[in-house]
Motif scaffolding. Structure first.
Motif, PDB file in Angstrom:
ATOM      1  N   LEU A 174       4.493  -0.124  -7.960  1.00 18.40           N
ATOM      2  CA  LEU A 174       4.421   1.154  -6.959  1.00 18.40           C
ATOM      3  C   LEU A 174       3.798   0.968  -5.731  1.00 18.40           C
ATOM      4  O   LEU A 174       4.006   1.759  -4.847  1.00 18.40           O
ATOM      5  CB  LEU A 174       3.673   2.434  -7.913  1.00 18.40           C
ATOM      6  CG  LEU A 174       4.377   3.172  -8.822  1.00 18.40           C
ATOM      7  CD1 LEU A 174       3.495   4.089  -9.760  1.00 18.40           C
ATOM      8  CD2 LEU A 174       5.343   4.247  -7.810  1.00 18.40           C
ATOM      9  N   ASP A 175       2.841  -0.142  -5.821  1.00 14.52           N
ATOM     10  CA  ASP A 175       2.216  -0.641  -4.669  1.00 14.52           C
ATOM     11  C   ASP A 175       3.114  -0.697  -3.402  1.00 14.52           C
ATOM     12  O   ASP A 175       2.899  -0.168  -2.191  1.00 14.52           O
ATOM     13  CB  ASP A 175       1.486  -1.568  -4.654  1.00 14.52           C
ATOM     14  CG  ASP A 175       0.215  -1.448  -5.797  1.00 14.52           C
ATOM     15  OD1 ASP A 175       0.201  -0.448  -6.178  1.00 14.52           O
ATOM     16  OD2 ASP A 175      -0.084  -2.521  -6.230  1.00 14.52           O
ATOM     17  N   ILE A 176       4.401  -0.960  -3.495  1.00  9.27           N
ATOM     18  CA  ILE A 176       5.424  -1.610  -2.545  1.00  9.27           C
ATOM     19  C   ILE A 176       5.796  -0.211  -1.582  1.00  9.27           C
ATOM     20  O   ILE A 176       5.483  -0.300  -0.604  1.00  9.27           O
ATOM     21  CB  ILE A 176       6.371  -2.425  -3.047  1.00  9.27           C
ATOM     22  CG1 ILE A 176       5.920  -3.657  -3.418  1.00  9.27           C
ATOM     23  CG2 ILE A 176       7.326  -2.491  -2.077  1.00  9.27           C
ATOM     24  CD1 ILE A 176       6.968  -4.380  -4.195  1.00  9.27           C
ATOM     25  N   PRO A 177       6.288   0.793  -2.467  1.00  7.24           N
ATOM     26  CA  PRO A 177       6.642   2.164  -1.851  1.00  7.24           C
ATOM     27  C   PRO A 177       5.358   2.697  -1.069  1.00  7.24           C
ATOM     28  O   PRO A 177       5.477   3.399  -0.079  1.00  7.24           O
ATOM     29  CB  PRO A 177       7.255   2.982  -2.778  1.00  7.24           C
ATOM     30  CG  PRO A 177       6.882   2.307  -4.134  1.00  7.24           C
ATOM     31  CD  PRO A 177       6.779   0.688  -3.959  1.00  7.24           C
TER      32      PRO A 177
ATOM     33  N   PHE B 125      -0.159  -8.687  -0.161  1.00  4.92           N
ATOM     34  CA  PHE B 125      -1.233  -8.464  -1.336  1.00  4.92           C
ATOM     35  C   PHE B 125      -2.080  -9.684  -1.474  1.00  4.92           C
ATOM     36  O   PHE B 125      -1.681 -10.463  -2.246  1.00  4.92           O
ATOM     37  CB  PHE B 125      -0.601  -7.845  -2.590  1.00  4.92           C
ATOM     38  CG  PHE B 125       0.302  -6.902  -2.728  1.00  4.92           C
ATOM     39  CD1 PHE B 125      -0.318  -5.508  -2.387  1.00  4.92           C
ATOM     40  CD2 PHE B 125       1.862  -6.587  -2.494  1.00  4.92           C
ATOM     41  CE1 PHE B 125       0.389  -4.365  -2.333  1.00  4.92           C
ATOM     42  CE2 PHE B 125       2.490  -5.556  -2.504  1.00  4.92           C
ATOM     43  CZ  PHE B 125       1.758  -4.462  -2.377  1.00  4.92           C
ATOM     44  N   PRO B 126      -3.192  -9.860  -0.843  1.00  4.18           N
ATOM     45  CA  PRO B 126      -3.610 -11.096  -0.971  1.00  4.18           C
ATOM     46  C   PRO B 126      -4.511 -11.587  -2.062  1.00  4.18           C
ATOM     47  O   PRO B 126      -5.104 -12.742  -2.044  1.00  4.18           O
ATOM     48  CB  PRO B 126      -4.879 -10.932   0.386  1.00  4.18           C
ATOM     49  CG  PRO B 126      -4.241  -9.679   1.146  1.00  4.18           C
ATOM     50  CD  PRO B 126      -3.706  -8.771   0.070  1.00  4.18           C
TER      51      PRO B 126
ATOM     52  N   ALA C 119       5.126   3.629   2.663  1.00  2.09           N
ATOM     53  CA  ALA C 119       4.724   5.007   3.171  1.00  2.09           C
ATOM     54  C   ALA C 119       3.719   5.072   4.282  1.00  2.09           C
ATOM     55  O   ALA C 119       3.521   6.156   4.982  1.00  2.09           O
ATOM     56  CB  ALA C 119       4.563   5.873   1.888  1.00  2.09           C
ATOM     57  N   VAL C 120       2.913   4.099   4.417  1.00  6.38           N
ATOM     58  CA  VAL C 120       1.807   4.125   5.198  1.00  6.38           C
ATOM     59  C   VAL C 120       2.593   3.810   6.501  1.00  6.38           C
ATOM     60  O   VAL C 120       2.355   4.410   7.616  1.00  6.38           O
ATOM     61  CB  VAL C 120       0.853   3.167   4.819  1.00  6.38           C
ATOM     62  CG1 VAL C 120      -0.317   2.819   6.069  1.00  6.38           C
ATOM     63  CG2 VAL C 120      -0.326   3.580   3.691  1.00  6.38           C
ATOM     64  N   ARG C 121       3.009   2.489   6.429  1.00 11.65           N
ATOM     65  CA  ARG C 121       3.919   2.062   7.636  1.00 11.65           C
ATOM     66  C   ARG C 121       5.030   1.093   7.243  1.00 11.65           C
ATOM     67  O   ARG C 121       4.752   0.122   6.292  1.00 11.65           O
ATOM     68  CB  ARG C 121       3.022   1.328   8.784  1.00 11.65           C
ATOM     69  CG  ARG C 121       3.995   0.854   9.720  1.00 11.65           C
ATOM     70  CD  ARG C 121       3.256   0.089  10.725  1.00 11.65           C
ATOM     71  NE  ARG C 121       4.016  -0.393  11.761  1.00 11.65           N
ATOM     72  CZ  ARG C 121       3.890  -1.263  12.616  1.00 11.65           C
ATOM     73  NH1 ARG C 121       2.571  -1.468  12.981  1.00 11.65           N
ATOM     74  NH2 ARG C 121       4.773  -1.923  13.468  1.00 11.65           N
ATOM     75  N   PRO C 122       6.341   1.337   7.412  1.00 11.81           N
ATOM     76  CA  PRO C 122       7.195   0.367   7.094  1.00 11.81           C
ATOM     77  C   PRO C 122       6.873  -1.054   7.563  1.00 11.81           C
ATOM     78  O   PRO C 122       6.566  -1.293   8.828  1.00 11.81           O
ATOM     79  CB  PRO C 122       8.686   0.961   7.706  1.00 11.81           C
ATOM     80  CG  PRO C 122       8.244   2.384   7.630  1.00 11.81           C
ATOM     81  CD  PRO C 122       6.948   2.597   8.024  1.00 11.81           C
ATOM     82  N   ALA C 123       7.055  -2.054   6.591  1.00 15.94           N
ATOM     83  CA  ALA C 123       6.699  -3.333   7.109  1.00 15.94           C
ATOM     84  C   ALA C 123       7.649  -4.478   6.182  1.00 15.94           C
ATOM     85  O   ALA C 123       8.487  -4.278   5.413  1.00 15.94           O
ATOM     86  CB  ALA C 123       5.331  -3.603   6.620  1.00 15.94           C
ATOM     87  N   ARG C 124       7.508  -5.701   6.760  1.00 15.84           N
ATOM     88  CA  ARG C 124       8.287  -6.909   6.040  1.00 15.84           C
ATOM     89  C   ARG C 124       7.359  -7.261   5.054  1.00 15.84           C
ATOM     90  O   ARG C 124       6.258  -7.510   5.339  1.00 15.84           O
ATOM     91  CB  ARG C 124       8.329  -7.872   7.123  1.00 15.84           C
ATOM     92  CG  ARG C 124       9.391  -7.441   8.259  1.00 15.84           C
ATOM     93  CD  ARG C 124       9.897  -8.587   9.282  1.00 15.84           C
ATOM     94  NE  ARG C 124      10.535  -9.618   8.546  1.00 15.84           N
ATOM     95  CZ  ARG C 124      11.074 -10.886   9.040  1.00 15.84           C
ATOM     96  NH1 ARG C 124      10.534 -11.092  10.182  1.00 15.84           N
ATOM     97  NH2 ARG C 124      11.974 -11.488   8.346  1.00 15.84           N
TER      98      ARG C 124
END
Length: 269
Positions: free
Chosen positions: A94-97, A159-160, A101-106
């Protein structure tokens, strides 16, 4: 263990609590059906790439989170435009969507995801930067690719911690990806992700850890009632404020999880 993807000690049996209030099976099936429809719609539109307005992408990601039965709460200022390294702790698929939702990113993703059915195609079409986690010699080249994307004005999400954790415990942010932000001279946007159950306490139902399968995790989330995802957009770290990747990673690292989460946020979904 690798330089990119260290392992976490979290496991489904040791960390993930039983679903406290399970939704009826028909409702859970309807939730998963809705998610599948949204994902397929995303795949169908993915060839349009950057021509899709960012606002539409954010709404689509929030719709996926809502469809699976999770309430979304976001706090903090909006992420800026331009080149940006977006980093967060890692708990769930779920972290990916949530980050999108914060900012579309690669997305920065392990190369194995490219071979996943459905998700692999969606990630590739979305411009994911795939990394070879077992090739340490490829690290400088990967950092250079990330820096190049940042210089071109793209947002890159990573995700470091390098592995998913249950949310009650967390890992240390690895430094390598922060070198790309230093090389490109772009800001870092830290985001803290937390999940809580009905009643306000920390929840681990969303955790996707250890030998857990994506299908099992999807089913657990869809059957959990009252699950809330909290997205805290933390203060932006501007370029030039930290001399090296070690101090930059330390500044972006979220604090240790609290025994109870009482975070107040604006409901945006």
């Amino acid at each position: 263990m690798s330089v990119w993807l260290p392992s976490a000690p979290c496991t489904p049996g040791g960390c993930v609590e039983p679903v406290p209030a399970a939704a009826a099976v028909p409702r859970a099936v309807l939730r998963l059906t809705a998610v599948a429809v949204l994902v397929l719609a995303g795949i169908a539109l993915s060839p349009l790439g950057g021509r899709i307005p960012a606002a539409w992408v954010r709404r689509w990601c929030r719709a996926i989170v809502r469809a699976v039965g999770v309430r979304l709460r976001v706090s903090g200022a909006a992420a800026p435009a331009g080149g940006l390294l977006l980093v967060a702790n890692h708990v769930s698929w779920l972290d990916i969507p949530l980050l999108t939702a914060v900012r579309p990113a690669r997305m920065l993703a392990k190369s194995e995801i490219r071979r996943w059915p459905v998700a692999g195609a969606l990630a590739a079409r979305g411009g994911a930067l795939f990394i070879e986690r077992d090739r340490i010699r490829a690290l400088p080249e990967t950092v250079a690719r990330i820096a190049g994307a940042l210089r071109e004005g793209a947002a890159v999400a990573a995700f470091p911690e390098g592995s998913t954790w249950c949310g009650r415990a967390h890992g240390r942010f690895r430094r390598a990806v922060f070198q790309a932000a230093l090389d490109a001279g772009v800001p870092v946007q830290p985001v803290r992700l937390r999940y809580r159950q009905a009643g306000g306490g920390p929840g681990t139902a969303a955790a996707f850890v250890g030998e857990d399968t994506l299908l099992a995790s999807l089913w657990r989330v869809a059957r959990t009632r009252g699950l809330v995802a909290e997205v805290e957009v933390r203060p932006l770290i501007r370029p030039g404020t930290h001399p090296d990747r070690r101090s930059l990673a330390r500044a972006a690292q979220p604090a240790a999880p609290e025994p109870a989460w009482t975070h107040e946020a604006v409901v945006t979904a």
